[in-house]
Design a protein around this motif. Structure first.
Motif, PDB file in Angstrom:
ATOM      1  N   LEU A 177       0.248  -1.456   0.212  1.00 39.41           N
ATOM      2  CA  LEU A 177       0.051   0.075  -0.545  1.00 39.41           C
ATOM      3  C   LEU A 177       1.004   1.168   0.051  1.00 39.41           C
ATOM      4  CD1 LEU A 177      -3.181   0.078   2.513  1.00 39.41           C
ATOM      5  CD2 LEU A 177      -1.474   1.637   2.487  1.00 39.41           C
ATOM      6  N   ILE A 178       2.067   1.384   0.750  1.00 35.07           N
ATOM      7  CA  ILE A 178       2.267   2.304   1.283  1.00 35.07           C
ATOM      8  C   ILE A 178       3.540   2.413  -0.185  1.00 35.07           C
ATOM      9  CG2 ILE A 178       4.941   3.343   2.252  1.00 35.07           C
ATOM     10  CD1 ILE A 178       3.468   1.966   4.368  1.00 35.07           C
ATOM     11  N   LEU A 179       3.482   1.413  -0.644  1.00 38.51           N
ATOM     12  CA  LEU A 179       5.081   1.343  -2.073  1.00 38.51           C
ATOM     13  C   LEU A 179       3.836   2.329  -3.358  1.00 38.51           C
ATOM     14  CD1 LEU A 179       7.125   0.571  -2.405  1.00 38.51           C
ATOM     15  CD2 LEU A 179       6.692  -1.268  -3.534  1.00 38.51           C
ATOM     16  N   ALA A 180       2.610   1.782  -3.138  1.00 37.47           N
ATOM     17  CA  ALA A 180       1.747   2.064  -4.442  1.00 37.47           C
ATOM     18  C   ALA A 180       1.818   3.753  -3.979  1.00 37.47           C
ATOM     19  CB  ALA A 180       0.306   1.849  -4.102  1.00 37.47           C
ATOM     20  N   PHE A 181       1.295   4.169  -2.999  1.00 27.69           N
ATOM     21  CA  PHE A 181       1.394   5.054  -2.357  1.00 27.69           C
ATOM     22  C   PHE A 181       2.182   6.320  -2.771  1.00 27.69           C
ATOM     23  CE2 PHE A 181      -2.432   5.332   0.573  1.00 27.69           C
ATOM     24  CZ  PHE A 181      -3.289   6.544  -0.216  1.00 27.69           C
ATOM     25  N   VAL A 182       3.686   6.049  -2.545  1.00 24.27           N
ATOM     26  CA  VAL A 182       4.979   7.090  -2.536  1.00 24.27           C
ATOM     27  C   VAL A 182       4.587   6.825  -4.172  1.00 24.27           C
ATOM     28  CG1 VAL A 182       7.609   6.917  -2.253  1.00 24.27           C
ATOM     29  CG2 VAL A 182       5.362   6.204  -0.350  1.00 24.27           C
ATOM     30  N   GLY A 183       4.672   5.862  -5.283  1.00 18.94           N
ATOM     31  CA  GLY A 183       5.227   5.666  -6.342  1.00 18.94           C
ATOM     32  C   GLY A 183       4.274   6.321  -6.651  1.00 18.94           C
ATOM     33  N   ALA A 184       2.639   6.549  -6.637  1.00 21.94           N
ATOM     34  CA  ALA A 184       1.702   7.319  -7.126  1.00 21.94           C
ATOM     35  C   ALA A 184       2.158   8.715  -7.619  1.00 21.94           C
ATOM     36  CB  ALA A 184       0.425   6.821  -6.836  1.00 21.94           C
ATOM     37  N   ILE A 185       2.698   9.604  -6.730  1.00 25.80           N
ATOM     38  CA  ILE A 185       2.941  11.257  -5.810  1.00 25.80           C
ATOM     39  C   ILE A 185       3.883  10.870  -7.669  1.00 25.80           C
ATOM     40  CG2 ILE A 185       4.190  12.358  -4.904  1.00 25.80           C
ATOM     41  CD1 ILE A 185       2.951  10.503  -2.562  1.00 25.80           C
ATOM     42  N   GLN A 186       5.221  10.314  -7.957  1.00 26.43           N
ATOM     43  CA  GLN A 186       5.204  10.635  -8.432  1.00 26.43           C
ATOM     44  C   GLN A 186       4.824  10.449 -10.059  1.00 26.43           C
ATOM     45  OE1 GLN A 186       8.867  12.182  -7.942  1.00 26.43           O
ATOM     46  NE2 GLN A 186       8.189  12.088  -6.049  1.00 26.43           N
ATOM     47  N   LEU A 187       4.772   9.061 -10.501  1.00 26.23           N
ATOM     48  CA  LEU A 187       4.111   8.743 -11.525  1.00 26.23           C
ATOM     49  C   LEU A 187       3.091   9.637 -12.184  1.00 26.23           C
ATOM     50  CD1 LEU A 187       4.308   4.291 -11.350  1.00 26.23           C
ATOM     51  CD2 LEU A 187       5.326   5.930 -12.711  1.00 26.23           C
ATOM     52  N   LYS A 188       2.635  10.655 -11.547  1.00 26.10           N
ATOM     53  CA  LYS A 188       1.152  10.932 -11.537  1.00 26.10           C
ATOM     54  C   LYS A 188       1.885  12.637 -12.212  1.00 26.10           C
ATOM     55  CE  LYS A 188      -3.180  11.393  -9.001  1.00 26.10           C
ATOM     56  NZ  LYS A 188      -3.911  12.164  -7.630  1.00 26.10           N
ATOM     57  N   THR A 189       3.251  12.700 -12.108  1.00 27.93           N
ATOM     58  CA  THR A 189       3.127  13.668 -12.192  1.00 27.93           C
ATOM     59  C   THR A 189       2.985  13.895 -13.992  1.00 27.93           C
ATOM     60  OG1 THR A 189       5.650  13.488 -11.991  1.00 27.93           O
ATOM     61  CG2 THR A 189       4.509  14.618 -10.402  1.00 27.93           C
ATOM     62  N   PHE A 190       3.380  12.507 -14.518  1.00 22.67           N
ATOM     63  CA  PHE A 190       3.220  12.597 -16.215  1.00 22.67           C
ATOM     64  C   PHE A 190       2.935  11.795 -16.076  1.00 22.67           C
ATOM     65  CE2 PHE A 190       7.630  11.156 -13.841  1.00 22.67           C
ATOM     66  CZ  PHE A 190       7.550  10.269 -13.775  1.00 22.67           C
ATOM     67  N   GLY A 191       1.238  12.304 -15.882  1.00 24.48           N
ATOM     68  CA  GLY A 191       0.272  10.734 -16.140  1.00 24.48           C
ATOM     69  C   GLY A 191       0.541   9.477 -16.393  1.00 24.48           C
ATOM     70  N   ALA A 192       1.632   8.962 -15.589  1.00 24.97           N
ATOM     71  CA  ALA A 192       2.092   7.524 -16.695  1.00 24.97           C
ATOM     72  C   ALA A 192       1.450   6.262 -14.179  1.00 24.97           C
ATOM     73  CB  ALA A 192       3.502   6.883 -15.536  1.00 24.97           C
ATOM     74  N   GLN A 193       0.554   7.142 -13.563  1.00 26.43           N
ATOM     75  CA  GLN A 193      -0.290   5.984 -12.860  1.00 26.43           C
ATOM     76  C   GLN A 193      -0.740   4.809 -12.907  1.00 26.43           C
ATOM     77  OE1 GLN A 193      -1.842   9.341 -12.886  1.00 26.43           O
ATOM     78  NE2 GLN A 193      -3.752   8.862 -12.315  1.00 26.43           N
ATOM     79  N   ILE A 194      -0.628   4.297 -14.043  1.00 28.50           N
ATOM     80  CA  ILE A 194      -0.911   3.019 -14.098  1.00 28.50           C
ATOM     81  C   ILE A 194       0.800   1.625 -14.285  1.00 28.50           C
ATOM     82  CG2 ILE A 194      -0.430   3.083 -16.642  1.00 28.50           C
ATOM     83  CD1 ILE A 194      -2.728   0.843 -14.811  1.00 28.50           C
TER      84      ILE A 194
END
Ligand SMILES: Nc1ncnc2c1ncn2[C@@H]1O[C@H](COP(=O)(O)OP(=O)(O)O)[C@@H](O)[C@H]1O
Ligand SMILES: [Mg+2]
Lengths: 370, 251
Positions: A177-194
């Motif tokens: 859960l934490i890994l996903a959260f932390v990763g999502a913050i970064q990946l979201k900035t270039f629209g790659a949250q998938i």
């Protein structure tokens, strides 16, 4: 005044009067001791005609004076001192054994450094020795000449299998859960949250699953091994084993190591799965990724090599944790605190070695291109 | 306070672990300044009786009076106040292994009194000297022998000048010389301090050496099978069990 000292010629009279309950007049006591230390005094008389209630705080004074008088060869006279008080002082003065304790000589800085180095070298040798013994014990097991009690093995197996499932599941779910959260913050900035799905899948299977299980099991099982064996040391059970000619490695170390190295890979798999589930929970409920899509990306990222590397780490960690637990248990001291100390050392050293070995393994895999 | 007045009174006391009754409706009295022996075979419930007498375990029924105060129905606060006047020497010595002997003995003094550190130090040295351990202040329990541990435990029990000292199997696990030393010490302490002493033991040598008044606990009938001075009991045994015990079953 309870305590008085009257000196006439070579005789001193210590007059005791009133109550001596918890009597603690440091100044007066010292003044009396000082006066009695005058060289001309050859005889000390205790007068207790006016003495009423007393407790040990009075005995302390008489005992001190009597001891000093013994050293200075002064004569003691008891005048109207209660019988039991005299008896008590005599009892305190009669010694049946004097301690002999090795005098500890202070060491210089250089000596300390040297001793520290030697200590470390001895520790390494002892550790390697332990591993060697364990290995030969495993060999004996394979050639089926080792005395390992099935009950011990099953007990250790039980403890490190289904009883650990709850905590391992919870913690690895949270880590995913934490890994996903932390990763999502970064990946979201270039629209790659998938790609959160891939990140969690790779991260958990390759190393995080194994590490989390390792840390949990070091605190849970490694500590309990050290405590159980350490308690046996305190109870002289290890001595009993040795005198019975039973190898403590076969009897105590082997069942625990085998049990943990068997269960760790399975717990690692469980952690991998729960971590991915934790990531999926974040991805689906908070990032709005559809379950099918999340699953597809996770599946694509999953790779047999990573999975096996993770499992292999789990296996190695199991070995390290069990060895550290048993090592510190067997080398525990013989008093009650030593069990606590052994437990702490087992956990800390176990985790440190896990990290060190992970570093080494990562480099090796890098070189091998795995 | 007068001698020969009962300091500890046990009335119709039942000692039990749940439904498992060890002693049923026993009564006896211990006089002030006496040495009192509780004897009986191993497993007869001697230690359990001592646990009740010292408040570690509640009585199943019946009462224990200490100085006329009902100890068994007292509040924990009152029990603590009474126990402050009692010292206990446990079967194993029960010294705290992480503390030196001096710290072990200083602990009750620091807990219950506001004596200065200097006086506490002097008292510690005195108590150690009384039990024949002069100069052992800085030793740890692991560094001394079993007999010395018991004596150090006694020094700790004596720290607060108790009026009553309980001993659980003082001579168990000791060599004859050490156990004789401890028996002598018990008598010395009793005579010089006037302390009431309750000794639980099954060692015949100790029983006859220490003398005093005694009760014999019989595990089979869960009651007192005999009471009085052990030597008199041997001369006029009230029953088979007591005779067997006091003669090692040789008669
Ligand atoms: N905590 C306990 N719970 C249940 N039974 C106990 C407990 N402690 C002791 N017993 C039982 O009480 C009996 C008497 O024990 P104990 O008082 O230690 O005897 P003694 O000191 O006379 O040898 C023993 O049979 C023991 O099994
Ligand atoms: Mg007992």
């Amino acid at each position: 005044m309870n305590l008085d000292c009257i000196v006439s010629d070579d005789m001193a009279e210590v007059v005791l009067s009133g109550d001596f309950i918890g009597y603690d007049d440091e100044g007066l006591k010292n003044a009396v001791y000082r006066r009695l230390s005058e060289a001309k005094i050859r005889k000390i008389k205790f007068s207790g005609a006016l003495l009423r209630k007393w407790d040990s705080s009075l005995v302390v004074i008489l005992y001190r004076i009597a001891q000093d008088a013994g050293v200075r060869k002064q004569e003691l006279v008891y005048d109207r001192i209660p019988d039991n008080l005299q008896k008590l002082v005599r009892l305190a003065l009669s010694v049946d054994r004097q301690p002999e304790k090795g005098v500890v000589r202070p060491r210089s800085f250089l000596e300390n450094v040297g001793a520290w180095g030697i200590e470390i070298w001895r520790g390494i040798k002892k550790g390697l020795d332990f591993i060697g013994h364990t290995m030969s014990s495993v060999m004996r097991l394979l050639t089926s000449s080792a005395v390992m009690r099935r009950v011990d093995f099953l007990f250790a197996l039980e403890d490190s299998s289904y009883k650990a499932v709850g905590i391992v599941s919870l913690v690895s779910f949270m880590v995913g859960l934490i890994l996903a959260f932390v990763g999502a913050i970064q990946l979201k900035t270039f629209g790659a949250q998938i790609y959160v799905a891939s990140l969690v899948a790779i991260g958990m299977t390759r190393i995080m699953g194994a590490i989390m299980v390792g840390i949990i099991m070091a605190g849970r099982t490694g500590a309990s091994y050290a405590a159980a064996i350490g308690t046996m040391q305190v109870n002289e059970e290890l001595d009993a084993l040795q005198t019975m000619g039973i190898s403590r490695f076969d009897f105590l170390v082997l069942p625990r190591i085998i049990a943990l190295t068997i269960t760790m890979p399975f717990l690692t798999m469980l952690a991998d799965g729960m971590g991915i589930a934790g990531g999926a929970f974040v991805g689906i409920t908070l990032l709005g990724i559809s379950p099918e899509e999340y699953w597809k990306y996770s599946y694509d990222a999953l790779d047999m090599t990573n999975f096996l590397v993770g499992i292999f780490h789990g296996f190695v960690y199991g070995w390290i944790i069990a060895v550290c637990g048993c090592y510190y248990g067997i080398n525990a001291g013989r008093n009650a605190d030593s069990v606590g100390l052994a437990t702490t050392k087992a956990v800390v050293t176990g985790i440190v070695w896990m990290i060190v070995v992970t570093g080494i393994l990562t480099m090796i895999f890098e070189v091998l291109g795995i | 306070m007068k001698q020969n007045e009962a300091q500890i009174k046990v009335k119709n006391l039942t000692v039990a672990y749940g439904d498992y009754v060890l002693l049923k409706n026993i009564s006896f009295e211990v006089c002030r300044g006496d040495i009192f022996i509780i004897m009986g075979a191993s497993g007869g419930g001697k230690s359990s009786l001592l646990r009740v007498l010292t408040g570690l375990m509640p009585a199943a029924s019946g009462e224990v009076f200490i100085d006329g105060i009902n100890f068994s129905s007292a509040t924990p606060e009152e029990q603590k106040k009474i126990m402050r006047r009692c010292g206990i020497l446990y079967q194993s010595g029960a010294l705290f292994s992480s503390m030196t002997l001096a710290d072990n003995i200083a602990l009750p003094l620091q807990q219950y009194t506001n004596y200065s550190p200097a006086l506490i130090k002097e008292l510690v040295s005195l108590k150690l000297a009384l039990v024949g351990l002069r100069g052992f202040e800085d030793f740890y329990p692991a560094e001394i022998s079993g007999g010395m541990k018991k004596r150090a435990g006694l020094a700790r029990a004596l720290a607060l000048d108790p009026e009553i000292v309980y001993f659980d199997e003082p001579s168990a696990g000791l060599d004859p010389i050490s156990s004789k030393l401890l028996d002598d010490l018990i008598i010395d302490i009793n005579q010089s301090l006037g302390t009431t002493i309750v000794v639980v033991t099954h060692e015949l040598n100790s029983i006859f050496a220490i003398g005093g008044n005694s009760v014999f606990l019989d595990a089979n009938t869960k009651s007192i099978a005999g009471c009085g001075n052990p030597k008199d009991l041997l001369k006029n045994p009230p029953n088979e069990t007591v005779l067997k015990f006091l003669t090692r079953g040789e008669k």
